[in-house]
Design an enzyme around this catalytic site. Structure first.
Site, PDB file in Angstrom:
ATOM      1  N   HIS A 263       0.848  -1.202   0.000  1.00  0.00           N
ATOM      2  CA  HIS A 263       0.000   0.000   0.000  1.00  0.00           C
ATOM      3  C   HIS A 263       0.883   1.252   0.000  1.00  0.00           C
ATOM      4  CE1 HIS A 263      -3.291   2.611   0.595  1.00  0.00           C
ATOM      5  NE2 HIS A 263      -3.673   2.295   1.807  1.00  0.00           N
ATOM      6  N   HIS A 302      -1.972  -0.915 -11.420  1.00  0.00           N
ATOM      7  CA  HIS A 302      -2.837  -0.481 -10.319  1.00  0.00           C
ATOM      8  C   HIS A 302      -4.096  -1.325 -10.338  1.00  0.00           C
ATOM      9  CE1 HIS A 302      -5.175   2.153  -7.704  1.00  0.00           C
ATOM     10  NE2 HIS A 302      -4.028   2.676  -7.333  1.00  0.00           N
ATOM     11  N   ASP A 358       3.215   6.327  -7.593  1.00  0.00           N
ATOM     12  CA  ASP A 358       4.458   6.077  -6.876  1.00  0.00           C
ATOM     13  C   ASP A 358       5.680   5.998  -7.778  1.00  0.00           C
ATOM     14  OD1 ASP A 358       3.559   6.078  -4.290  1.00  0.00           O
ATOM     15  OD2 ASP A 358       2.762   4.047  -4.477  1.00  0.00           O
TER      16      ASP A 358
HETATM   17  N1  ACO Z   1       5.119  -5.448 -13.473  1.00  0.00           N
HETATM   18  C1  ACO Z   1       4.988  -6.522 -14.276  1.00  0.00           C
HETATM   19  N2  ACO Z   1       3.833  -7.180 -14.449  1.00  0.00           N
HETATM   20  C2  ACO Z   1       2.766  -6.765 -13.770  1.00  0.00           C
HETATM   21  C3  ACO Z   1       2.824  -5.638 -12.917  1.00  0.00           C
HETATM   22  C4  ACO Z   1       4.057  -4.974 -12.769  1.00  0.00           C
HETATM   23  N3  ACO Z   1       4.180  -3.920 -11.979  1.00  0.00           N
HETATM   24  N4  ACO Z   1       1.606  -5.435 -12.360  1.00  0.00           N
HETATM   25  C5  ACO Z   1       0.808  -6.381 -12.872  1.00  0.00           C
HETATM   26  N5  ACO Z   1       1.508  -7.177 -13.722  1.00  0.00           N
HETATM   27  C6  ACO Z   1       0.976  -8.280 -14.528  1.00  0.00           C
HETATM   28  C7  ACO Z   1       0.750  -9.524 -13.683  1.00  0.00           C
HETATM   29  O1  ACO Z   1       1.874 -10.363 -13.683  1.00  0.00           O
HETATM   30  C8  ACO Z   1      -0.440 -10.139 -14.388  1.00  0.00           C
HETATM   31  O2  ACO Z   1       0.012 -10.755 -15.556  1.00  0.00           O
HETATM   32  P1  ACO Z   1      -0.639 -12.175 -16.056  1.00  0.00           P
HETATM   33  O3  ACO Z   1      -2.068 -11.814 -16.378  1.00  0.00           O
HETATM   34  O4  ACO Z   1       0.178 -12.594 -17.211  1.00  0.00           O
HETATM   35  O5  ACO Z   1      -0.553 -13.088 -14.869  1.00  0.00           O
HETATM   36  C9  ACO Z   1      -1.270  -8.933 -14.821  1.00  0.00           C
HETATM   37  O6  ACO Z   1      -0.314  -7.866 -14.994  1.00  0.00           O
HETATM   38  C10 ACO Z   1      -2.326  -8.514 -13.803  1.00  0.00           C
HETATM   39  O7  ACO Z   1      -1.712  -8.340 -12.556  1.00  0.00           O
HETATM   40  P2  ACO Z   1      -2.454  -8.459 -11.147  1.00  0.00           P
HETATM   41  O8  ACO Z   1      -1.446  -8.740 -10.088  1.00  0.00           O
HETATM   42  O9  ACO Z   1      -3.619  -9.398 -11.261  1.00  0.00           O
HETATM   43  O10 ACO Z   1      -3.063  -6.996 -10.980  1.00  0.00           O
HETATM   44  P3  ACO Z   1      -3.656  -6.374  -9.650  1.00  0.00           P
HETATM   45  O11 ACO Z   1      -4.636  -5.391 -10.089  1.00  0.00           O
HETATM   46  O12 ACO Z   1      -4.082  -7.425  -8.684  1.00  0.00           O
HETATM   47  O13 ACO Z   1      -2.358  -5.676  -8.998  1.00  0.00           O
HETATM   48  C11 ACO Z   1      -0.787  -4.046  -8.303  1.00  0.00           C
HETATM   49  C12 ACO Z   1      -2.177  -4.322  -8.911  1.00  0.00           C
HETATM   50  C13 ACO Z   1      -0.625  -4.815  -6.955  1.00  0.00           C
HETATM   51  C14 ACO Z   1      -0.623  -2.565  -8.040  1.00  0.00           C
HETATM   52  C15 ACO Z   1       0.295  -4.544  -9.324  1.00  0.00           C
HETATM   53  O14 ACO Z   1       0.142  -3.882 -10.548  1.00  0.00           O
HETATM   54  C16 ACO Z   1       1.717  -4.369  -8.773  1.00  0.00           C
HETATM   55  O15 ACO Z   1       2.219  -5.238  -8.066  1.00  0.00           O
HETATM   56  N6  ACO Z   1       2.396  -3.222  -9.139  1.00  0.00           N
HETATM   57  C17 ACO Z   1       3.714  -2.949  -8.635  1.00  0.00           C
HETATM   58  C18 ACO Z   1       3.653  -2.396  -7.208  1.00  0.00           C
HETATM   59  C19 ACO Z   1       3.106  -0.977  -7.173  1.00  0.00           C
HETATM   60  O16 ACO Z   1       3.529  -0.104  -7.924  1.00  0.00           O
HETATM   61  N7  ACO Z   1       2.176  -0.732  -6.231  1.00  0.00           N
HETATM   62  C20 ACO Z   1       1.617   0.628  -6.005  1.00  0.00           C
HETATM   63  C21 ACO Z   1       0.159   0.686  -6.292  1.00  0.00           C
HETATM   64  S1  ACO Z   1      -0.390   2.368  -6.118  1.00  0.00           S
HETATM   65  C22 ACO Z   1      -0.691   2.568  -4.488  1.00  0.00           C
HETATM   66  O17 ACO Z   1      -1.013   1.685  -3.744  1.00  0.00           O
HETATM   67  C23 ACO Z   1      -0.536   3.942  -3.908  1.00  0.00           C
END
Ligand code: ACO
Length: 423
Positions: A263, A302, A358
Site C-alpha cells: 500500500h 494499479h 508512486d
Molecule cells: N510489473 C509486471 N507485471 C505486472 C505488474 C508490474 N508492476 N503489475 C501487474 N503485472 C501483470 C501480472 O503479472 C499479471 O500478468 P498475467 O495476467 O500474465 O498473470 C497482470 O499484470 C495482472 O496483474 P495483477 O497482479 O492481477 O493486478 P492487480 O490489479 O491485482 O495488482 C498491483 C495491482 C498490486 C498494483 C500490481 O500492478 C503491482 O504489483 N504493481 C507494482 C507495485 C506498485 O507499484 N504498487 C503501487 C500501487 S499504487 C498505491 O497503492 C498507492
C-alpha cells in the site's frame, strides 16, 4: 430493458428477479430473495462496502475527483489545507471559513510534551518512523479522552483538527529522533507544508524558510495523496470506526494498513529498483527479466487504474520543478527510459500497466532529502484527512458494525483429547 437479473436456483428450480440498483446488486434485496446464499469475495473485488460521496474514481477513464473537483484542477489551484477542508466538509471553503480553518489547524500543531518525551523519545534508537507514527497516533487517544464521545459533532470536529494539525509534527518528531537531532517546535508563522519542512530540516538558524518551489511541490503531493476512495487503509478506518472506536485509534489502525509494502511502500520499492538497475544500459535487460516473471516493474500497474494514473502525470511535472532546484535525481534518466520502454512493449500495453502515482514520487522525496523510511510517513500526513472524511461519512450513514461472513473450511466437530493421549 428491466433493471434486474434473474437467478435460477438449480437445486430447487426456483427463479427470482433481483433488482439492480445503481449498477449493482443491493445485498439487502439479495438477502430477502435468496436467504442463506452469500458471496465469497475475500479482497472485495466485487463488493462495494459502502456508498460514498467523497472521491470519484474511474480507473478505465483515468479520472480522479474529490467532491466533484478534478484532481488536476485542485493540484494546480488549491492547497492541501483547502483540499482537507473540502474532503471533510464537502465544499470548498469561503474566505472566512478558510481563515478560521487555517487558524485552527495552525494552532493545534503542537503536541503535548509527554507525547514527545514519554512516547517518542522512549522508542529504540533505530525505530522505524512509520512504526513510531502508528504508535503515537494511538497514544493520542489517551491524551484526549473526550474523543470517545463520537456522537458529539463539536467534539468530533475538534479531533479532526487536532489530527490533521499534529500529523506533520509527529512525523518530523519521529524523523529527528531517528537521526539524533533535537525536536523542532512548530512555527505558527509558516504555512502547513513550510512548517513541516522547518520541523524536519531546521538546524541552528533562527527561522527556517523552505524553498517555496519545494514547499509547493510537497503541498501538491499532499493534495494527490489526500484521498483515494475505498483503498486498504481507508477501509481499515471505516471498519474500526464502525465499532465506534475513537478517531485516534482508528487512524492508528488505518496508518498500520498504510505501512504495508503493498500500500504505502511502493515508492520506496521504486527507488530500490531504480538503484539496482543502476544504469541506462541495464533498463532493457531488466524489462526482459520482468516479462520472464522475475519480479515486477515497481510503480507500474494499479488495481483500479487501467489507463495512466492521473496523479502520475501531475507528479511527473512536479518532479521537473523540484529537480530545477535540487538538481536532477540521477535515477530520473533510468525511470524515464523504463517508462518509455514499458509503454512501447506489448507485455505492459496489453495488460494495461501504466505508471502509478508512486513511480516518480519517491524520486522527488529523495531529491528533497527525505530518507526512504520516511516515504510512508509522507503518505500518511495528508491521507489522514481522507480517513477522517470517510470516518465522518460512515458515522453519518451507518449504524451497523462492519462484520463480514466467513466460509468455514476447518475441522469437523471432534472431542477434546487430553495431552498425554495425543499422537
Ligand atoms: N510489473 C509486471 N507485471 C505486472 C505488474 C508490474 N508492476 N503489475 C501487474 N503485472 C501483470 C501480472 O503479472 C499479471 O500478468 P498475467 O495476467 O500474465 O498473470 C497482470 O499484470 C495482472 O496483474 P495483477 O497482479 O492481477 O493486478 P492487480 O490489479 O491485482 O495488482 C498491483 C495491482 C498490486 C498494483 C500490481 O500492478 C503491482 O504489483 N504493481 C507494482 C507495485 C506498485 O507499484 N504498487 C503501487 C500501487 S499504487 C498505491 O497503492 C498507492
Amino acid at each position: 430493458m428491466a433493471e434486474t437479473i434473474t437467478v435460477t436456483d438449480n437445486r430447487t428450480g426456483e427463479s427470482v428477479e433481483i433488482p439492480i440498483v445503481d449498477g449493482g446488486v443491493d445485498a439487502a434485496e439479495w438477502r430477502k430473495l435468496m436467504p442463506g446464499t452469500w458471496f465469497y469475495d475475500p479482497a472485495f473485488m466485487t463488493t462495494a462496502a459502502t456508498s460514498s460521496g467523497i472521491t470519484e474514481l474511474d480507473g478505465e477513464a483515468g479520472i480522479l475527483r474529490y467532491q466533484g473537483y478534478p484532481i488536476e484542477q485542485l493540484a494546480e489551484h488549491s492547497s492541501y489545507l483547502e483540499v482537507a477542508y473540502l474532503l471533510i466538509h464537502g465544499e470548498l471553503p469561503t474566505e472566512d471559513q478558510y481563515s478560521v480553518w487555517n487558524h485552527e489547524i495552525t494552532y493545534h500543531t503542537f503536541i503535548h510534551e509527554n507525547v514527545r518525551k514519554r512516547f517518542m523519545e522512549g522508542f529504540h534508537y533505530d525505530a522505524h518512523p512509520m512504526g513510531m507514527l502508528v504508535s503515537a497516533l494511538a497514544a493520542l487517544s489517551t491524551f484526549y479522552r473526550e474523543a470517545k464521545d463520537i456522537q458529539d459533532p463539536e467534539i468530533r470536529d475538534k479531533q479532526i483538527v487536532r489530527l490533521i494539525a499534529k500529523m506533520p509534527t509527529l512525523a518530523a518528531c519521529a524523523y529527528r529522533f531517528g537521526v539524533g537531532m533535537p525536536f523542532v517546535y512548530p512555527d505558527n508563522s509558516l504555512d502547513f507544508t513550510s512548517n513541516f519542512l522547518s520541523m524536519m530540516f531546521k538546524v541552528a538558524e533562527p527561522r527556517f524558510d523552505a524553498n517555496p518551489v519545494l514547499s509547493k511541490a510537497l503541498d501538491t503531493l499532499f493534495i494527490l495523496h489526500a484521498d483515494h476512495e475505498q483503498n486498504c487503509s481507508t477501509t481499515a478506518m471505516r471498519v474500526i470506526g464502525s465499532a465506534h472506536a475513537d478517531p485516534y485509534v482508528a487512524s492508528a489502525g488505518a496508518a498500520a494498513a498504510l505501512y504495508g509494502p503493498r500500500h504505502g511502500g511502493a515508492n520506496e520499492a521504486v527507488v530500490k529498483m531504480l538503484t539496482e538497475i543502476g544504469s541506462y544500459e541495464n533498463v532493457e535487460p531488466f524489462i526482459e527479466s520482468v516479462k520472464e516473471g522475475k519480479g515486477r516493474l515497481q510503480g507500474f500497474g494499479h488495481r483500479v487504474y487501467k489507463s495512466y494514473d492521473p496523479r502520475a502525470r501531475i507528479v511527473k511535472q512536479t518532479a521537473d520543478q523540484v529537480f530545477e532546484v535540487t538538481g536532477k535525481n540521477p535515477l530520473l534518466d533510468i525511470a524515464l527510459k523504463l517508462e518509455e520502454v514499458a509503454l512501447n512493449d506489448d507485455y505492459f500495453v496489453s495488460r494495461k500497466l501504466y505508471p502509478n502515482v508512486d513511480f516518480y514520487s519517491g524520486l522527488i522525496y529523495q531529491a528533497m532529502k527525505f530518507p526512504v523510511d520516511m516515504f510512508p510517513v509522507l503518505f500518511a500526513i495528508p491521507r489522514v484527512s481522507g480517513w477522517l472524511a470517510h470516518w465522518g461519512e460512515m458515522l453519518a450513514q451507518s449504524s451497523k458494525i462492519a462484520r463480514p461472513r466467513q466460509l468455514y473450511v476447518g475441522a469437523e466437530v471432534r472431542d477434546y483429547v487430553p495431552m498425554d493421549a495425543r499422537a
